[in-house]
Design a protein around this motif. Structure first.
Motif, short mmCIF file in Angstrom:
data_model
loop_
_atom_site.label_atom_id
_atom_site.label_comp_id
_atom_site.label_asym_id
_atom_site.label_seq_id
_atom_site.Cartn_x
_atom_site.Cartn_y
_atom_site.Cartn_z
N GLU A 126 0.83 -1.21 0.00
CA GLU A 126 0.00 0.00 0.00
C GLU A 126 0.86 1.25 0.00
O GLU A 126 0.55 2.24 -0.68
N THR A 127 1.94 1.21 0.78
CA THR A 127 2.85 2.35 0.83
C THR A 127 3.51 2.60 -0.53
O THR A 127 3.59 3.74 -1.00
N GLU A 128 3.96 1.52 -1.15
CA GLU A 128 4.59 1.67 -2.47
C GLU A 128 3.59 2.20 -3.49
O GLU A 128 3.93 3.05 -4.32
N LEU A 129 2.34 1.71 -3.42
CA LEU A 129 1.31 2.20 -4.34
C LEU A 129 1.03 3.67 -4.09
O LEU A 129 0.86 4.46 -5.04
N LYS A 130 0.99 4.04 -2.83
CA LYS A 130 0.75 5.44 -2.48
C LYS A 130 1.88 6.34 -2.99
O LYS A 130 1.65 7.43 -3.53
N LEU A 131 3.11 5.85 -2.83
CA LEU A 131 4.26 6.62 -3.33
C LEU A 131 4.23 6.73 -4.84
O LEU A 131 4.57 7.79 -5.41
N VAL A 132 3.82 5.66 -5.51
CA VAL A 132 3.71 5.70 -6.99
C VAL A 132 2.67 6.73 -7.41
O VAL A 132 2.90 7.54 -8.33
N ASN A 133 1.52 6.73 -6.71
CA ASN A 133 0.46 7.69 -7.04
C ASN A 133 0.92 9.12 -6.78
O ASN A 133 0.65 10.03 -7.58
N LEU A 134 1.62 9.31 -5.66
CA LEU A 134 2.14 10.65 -5.36
C LEU A 134 3.16 11.09 -6.40
O LEU A 134 3.19 12.26 -6.80
N THR A 135 3.99 10.16 -6.83
CA THR A 135 4.98 10.49 -7.87
C THR A 135 4.29 10.88 -9.18
O THR A 135 4.69 11.83 -9.85
N LYS A 136 3.23 10.12 -9.51
CA LYS A 136 2.47 10.45 -10.73
C LYS A 136 1.84 11.84 -10.61
O LYS A 136 1.84 12.63 -11.57
N LYS A 137 1.27 12.13 -9.43
CA LYS A 137 0.66 13.45 -9.23
C LYS A 137 1.70 14.55 -9.36
O LYS A 137 1.45 15.60 -9.96
N LEU A 138 2.89 14.29 -8.78
CA LEU A 138 3.96 15.29 -8.86
C LEU A 138 4.40 15.49 -10.31
O LEU A 138 4.59 16.63 -10.76
N ASP A 139 4.58 14.37 -11.04
CA ASP A 139 4.96 14.48 -12.45
C ASP A 139 3.89 15.21 -13.25
O ASP A 139 4.20 16.05 -14.12
N SER A 140 2.62 14.90 -12.96
CA SER A 140 1.52 15.58 -13.66
C SER A 140 1.51 17.06 -13.35
O SER A 140 1.30 17.89 -14.24
N ALA A 141 1.76 17.40 -12.08
CA ALA A 141 1.79 18.82 -11.69
C ALA A 141 2.93 19.55 -12.38
O ALA A 141 2.76 20.67 -12.89
N LEU A 142 4.10 18.90 -12.44
CA LEU A 142 5.24 19.52 -13.11
C LEU A 142 4.98 19.69 -14.60
O LEU A 142 5.34 20.71 -15.21
N GLU A 143 4.36 18.67 -15.22
CA GLU A 143 4.04 18.75 -16.64
C GLU A 143 3.03 19.86 -16.91
O GLU A 143 3.16 20.62 -17.89
N MET A 144 2.02 19.95 -16.02
CA MET A 144 1.01 21.01 -16.18
C MET A 144 1.64 22.39 -16.01
O MET A 144 1.33 23.34 -16.75
#
Length: 253
Positions: A126-144
């Motif tokens: 669950e922690t790894e999945l949460k970190l993956v989702n947070l990383t995706k959100k961060l990448d999406s925010a940076l891309e935006m």
């Protein structure tokens, strides 16, 4: 808080560069809170293990004293094989955190540890999945953010082009206004010269324009008169025939 946490994590190493805005700081703050919570859990687990170890060491010393005083047994009196088996038994009991070395205690402890291991693996996933989702959100925010910067750059360039066009139009308008004023002055000068040479004032531009307006007004006034005269033109040329036509029209009416 995020900056201090990053300095603590990276130590002497430089902190990787990232765009500081509300969204990225929120995501890093969430990761920071999760990391602190995990560190607290690990610290509590370590303290508990230390307490258990102290407890078992005291209990081992207690039983050693009893065995030595009551039975006159000590580790030196046991064979090497018995000593190794006893050490393995003690280490297993400490690792499994059992109250005694009975077989049922070992089975219960193993089942409990297996259950805890499964929970730990699940929590890790669950922690790894949460970190993956947070990383995706961060990448999406940076891309935006990058896309927004490009859009702003395009808008600024477009605004500059529009300003240049507006300035060019303004210059052209001023030129045309000045040219129109110059032509008016030239026309007036030319009319004055022509009048001075004996030209009839009725032939000037202003007089002709005024005459044209008056002519248009007169044409509008005589239009209904033309229609009325036209109705008379349709009558026969003879008075008698005209009366007959009028009488026929009256009867039809």
């Amino acid at each position: 808080q995020v900056t201090l946490w990053l300095k603590k994590i990276y130590g002497d190493m430089p902190i990787p560069e990232y765009e500081v805005n509300e969204r990225t700081v929120d995501i890093l703050h969430e990761v920071m809170e999760f990391n602190k919570e995990r560190d607290r859990d690990v610290s509590l687990l370590i303290e508990d293990m230390k307490d258990q170890a102290t407890k078992y060491e005291a209990e081992a010393k207690y039983w050693q004293d009893i065995l030595g005083e009551s039975l006159g047994l000590s580790l030196g009196d046991l064979s090497e094989e018995a000593t190794m088996a006893l050490n393995d038994l003690v280490e297993s009991a400490m690792a499994l955190e059992v109250e005694d070395t009975s077989l049922s205690s070992f089975y219960c402890a193993i089942n409990y540890m297996s259950s805890e291991l499964f929970k730990t693996k699940l929590k890790k996933e669950e922690t790894e999945l949460k970190l993956v989702n947070l990383t995706k959100k961060l990448d999406s925010a940076l891309e935006m953010e990058k896309q927004l910067e490009e859009d702003i750059k395009k808008i600024i360039e477009s605004q500059k082009a529009e300003n240049a066009k507006a300035e060019s139009r303004s210059k052209n308008l001023k030129f045309l206004e000045a040219k129109s004023e110059d032509l008016k002055i030239r026309i007036k000068d030319a009319e004055e010269k022509l009048i001075a040479t004996g030209l009839d004032q009725s032939l000037t531009h202003e007089a002709l324009a005024k005459s044209s307006e008056e002519l248009s007004a007169l044409l509008k006034e005589i239009e209904p008169l033309k229609k009325e005269v036209k109705s008379y033109h349709e009558l026969p040329p003879s008075i008698v025939l005209a009366r007959v036509t009028v009488e026929e029209a009256r009867k039809e009416l």
